[in-house]
Design a protein around this motif. Sequence first.
Motif: not given
Length: 256
Positions: A5, A192, A197, A199, A228, A234, A236
Amino acid sequence: MPAPPTVQVYTEKPALFAAAAELIQQQIAHALRRSARAILVLTGGNTPIGLYELLASPAYRDQIAWQQVWVLWGDERNVPLDDAASNAGMAMHTLLHHVPIPPAQVLPMITTPAADLATTAAAYQQQVQAVLAGGSGLLDVLLLGMGADGHVASLFPGHAALDLPAEVLVTAISDAPKPPPQRITLTLPALNRAALVLLLVTGGDKAAAVAHALHGIAGEPLPAARVQPPHGRVVWLLDEAAADQIAGSSTAPATG
Ligand code: 6PG
């Protein structure tokens, strides 16, 4: 093996939301270069409200091809759409009623007055599969918040919903530790299926879960750490308080 990530830390929430909005706008444009539709999965909770309001502002309302966007939700509480606790109701009030998205392309999880949430979950799975089939087969943008316990959507640590078969994309739960207990949620196999993604995590109460999720502390991985996507990435997006316990976190430069 999914890519590790990306972690971006912001001193102020407006900068975090601006970065998230930029990533969303870019990923939707990327998706529409390859497909006739872009799929945006919204999260509930309080964290994304500022982001939704930014996406509804002229800066982004006019930059995103909303006519080609399809909206799903990651989870929903068993409350009516007009209830203050409704994830879909919140997103409609802060974002979807302010952008030119065709109503038929907005697909909330209608949890009430459902007699049986499992039936509603199965019906939503059909909708998710149909939306995916009309696009690239991926959830182009998946927004997630995270609880202080490391839950995402309505997937809570240690819950059986974390280990459903790959063909189950949506499930109902009746014992969520975060009220209300009855919810519908996308499962990990669904999450997934994401291409991107985001976050979105703010607040010092989540710092321990962020560190646990990102540094793979021994023991059962948190639900957030199990997102994942094999065909995605991903990112964050944290404020400094949520990033307080991760080593080497550096504050991203303000964008926009
Ligand atoms: C829900 C949300 C949930 C939320 C986290 C973080 O229905 O409760 O989908 O997964 O994203 O609990 O919530 P906050 O953003 O309010 O901290």
